[in-house]
Design an enzyme around this catalytic site. Structure first.
Site, PDB file in Angstrom:
ATOM      1  N   HIS A 162     -66.034  -0.010  20.773  1.00 55.42           N
ATOM      2  CA  HIS A 162     -66.191  -1.035  19.721  1.00 55.42           C
ATOM      3  C   HIS A 162     -67.346  -0.700  18.779  1.00 55.42           C
ATOM      4  CE1 HIS A 162     -63.633  -3.580  22.369  1.00 55.42           C
ATOM      5  NE2 HIS A 162     -64.348  -2.998  23.330  1.00 55.42           N
ATOM      6  N   SER A 283     -77.351  12.687  -5.584  1.00 54.76           N
ATOM      7  CA  SER A 283     -76.958  11.621  -6.496  1.00 54.76           C
ATOM      8  C   SER A 283     -77.627  11.873  -7.840  1.00 54.76           C
ATOM      9  CB  SER A 283     -77.407  10.273  -5.940  1.00 54.76           C
ATOM     10  OG  SER A 283     -77.479   9.319  -6.977  1.00 54.76           O
ATOM     11  N   LYS A 289     -81.050  10.766  -2.180  1.00 51.05           N
ATOM     12  CA  LYS A 289     -79.737  10.851  -1.537  1.00 51.05           C
ATOM     13  C   LYS A 289     -79.304  12.259  -1.171  1.00 51.05           C
ATOM     14  CE  LYS A 289     -76.829   7.806  -1.716  1.00 51.05           C
ATOM     15  NZ  LYS A 289     -76.310   6.901  -0.710  1.00 51.05           N
ATOM     16  N   GLU A 296     -66.411  13.201   3.557  1.00 58.07           N
ATOM     17  CA  GLU A 296     -65.816  12.073   2.824  1.00 58.07           C
ATOM     18  C   GLU A 296     -64.514  12.471   2.138  1.00 58.07           C
ATOM     19  OE1 GLU A 296     -68.770   9.271   0.713  1.00 58.07           O
ATOM     20  OE2 GLU A 296     -69.833  11.162   0.942  1.00 58.07           O
TER      21      GLU A 296
END
Ligand code: ARG
Length: 465
Positions: A162, A283, A289, A296
């Site tokens: 979970h 970024s 970043k 992704e």
């Protein structure tokens, strides 16, 4: 209008007007099926040699066809082949060019075959090559995972259910779980390859041919296991492409799950692993970043492969026997699946060996959330308590730990003994994360010794693939 020079299409004999120019563009497939040119030529060579052995083509004609097809292949390789949508598809482009180069003999190549068995053959040859390339990349990725598993057989990390910390596991064990998924994917590719490896040549348009062809010969020459058994089925079904796409969808699904974990793990909130800068981007506005773009993008590309699977299933479902032009729509989804799976596997195979687990942080995270509570319950069972009673005792100890913000392993022995007199000083061996993983020492368990063994076995199996 029987003269082909008046009507460039190969069926000019039957037609009294030229194809509408939009219809020509609409029905043409050459812009994408030229990708199968090499396979088309291989198929034609096997067919021509068989026709020669059967006495249908003379030695001179065969020689002319062989030389002509070699020139065609050269033109294609050099990028100066005159592809034309007037010739609709890869098959007619090559045949027309061959005839332009060698004359009469070129017109005889299509004896005893049809584009229907030709295209069915080409796609199978193409897909077989593609599966071999994909299997190689898959194997490379698996070797990377097994390598990580060997290095990190004893590196502790949290195991989740979970997405809540559950029990400590080892990083190597987690890598081997990924490897198991890919192992099944590999098996599916092998299965698919076996089933598609039959030769449709000789089915001709749908019913076979009146010529004395030798189907076993062309099948063997092209590396197929057998000729297909039914001409109608041979030219119509694309289930092998669907099967491959389903296998591809599962590969992407697995890569997507791995991606999801890598994305979580690299975040500043988890900090479980580091990815090398070269697999990440920054970024344009936020200087801090470092984004995990590769995982992704792989996660995102799963959508297009799943889409192609549905496209092919839907393409097939309403088709009566035998060939229908609908089948021309099989190629773009199939090709894109092949490209996508290959690229995603390549990206992962390149990246995975450089995934660096952050050991300290992983161990800290593994301890959090009373991850060794089950171990304490098992310990009490070992001392004679029934599991349900042990569960309750540990539940109370955990409640106390929550109140005091104290892990079970950090509680004084006296406190622990307050929950059960069965608890003795040896309890700390099982309350540590190291003790917890080491005690799961059986086939498939997370103990470092088991992970080391499993990684060795997996590595050996990959070596002899
Ligand atoms: N370009 C066609 C395809 O991809 C080749 C077979 C065409 N056959 C035909 N009778 N129209 O399926």
């Amino acid at each position: 209008m029987s003269d082909q020079s008046d009507n460039p299409s190969l069926w000019g004999g039957r037609f009294t007007e030229a194809t509408d120019s939009f219809v020509q563009r609409f029905t043409a497939s050459v812009s994408f099926d030229q990708r199968m040119a090499e396979q088309d030529i291989r198929g034609s060579l096997a067919h021509a040699r068989m026709l020669n052995d059967a006495g249908i083509l003379s030695e001179e004609e065969l020689k002319a066809i062989e030389d002509g097809l070699a020139s065609v292949q050269n033109e294609i390789n050099n990028g100066d082949f005159p592809w034309s949508i007037e010739r609709e598809d890869v098959h007619m482009n090559i045949e027309a060019r061959l005839t332009a180069l060698i004359g009469e003999a070129g017109k005889k190549l299509h004896t005893g075959r049809s584009r229907n068995d030709q295209v069915a053959t080409d796609i199978r040859l193409y897909l077989r090559d593609a599966i071999d390339a994909i299997s190689q990349e898959l194997t490379r990725l698996q070797k990377g995972l097994v390598g990580l598993a060997e290095t990190h057989a004893a590196t502790i990390m949290p195991g989740f259910t979970h997405l809540q910390g559950a029990q400590p596991v080892t990083f190597g064990h987690h890598m081997l779980a990924w490897n198991e998924m890919l192992e099944r994917d590999y098996g599916r590719l092998v299965d698919c390859r076996t089933r598609l490896n039959q030769c449709p040549l000789g089915a001709a348009a749908l019913a076979g041919t009146t010529f004395p062809i030798n189907r076993a010969q062309t099948a063997a020459a092209l590396g197929f296991d057998f000729p297909t058994r039914n001409s109608l089925d041979s030219v119509s079904d694309r289930d092998f492409a669907i099967e491959f796409t389903a296998a591809a969808a599962l590969i992407l699904t697995h890569l997507s799950r791995m991606s999801e974990e890598l994305i979580l793990w690299t975040s500043a909130q988890f900090q479980f692993v580091e990815l090398p800068d070269r697999f990440c981007t920054g970024s344009s506005i936020m200087p801090q970043k470092k984004n995990p773009d590769v995982p992704e993008l792989v996660r995102g590309k799963t959508g297009r492969v799943n889409g192609h699977l549905i496209a092919l299933l839907t393409l097939m479902k309403g088709q009566p026997l035998a060939y229908n032009k609908d089948n021309q729509e099989d190629k773009e989804p199939l090709f894109d699946c092949v490209d996508t799976v290959l690229d995603c596997l390549r990206a992962f195979a390149d990246m995975v060996p450089h995934v660096t687990p952050q050991k300290e942080r992983l161990r800290e995270a593994a301890k959090a959330g009373f991850a060794t509570a089950t171990d304490l319950a098992d310990y009490l069972v070992g001392k004679g308590l029934a599991f349900r009673d042990a569960h309750e005792v540990v539940g109370k100890a955990v409640a106390e730990g929550v109140k005091q913000k104290l892990d079970l392993s950090d509680m004084p022995l006296a406190t622990l003994q307050g929950f059960s007199p069965l608890i003795e000083s040896d309890v700390f061996e099982v309350l540590t994360v190291e003790g917890s993983v080491a005690s799961r020492d059986h086939l498939g368990g997370t103990a470092p010794a088991q992970v080391q063994l499993a990684a060795n076995n997996a590595g050996k199996a990959l070596e002899i693939r």
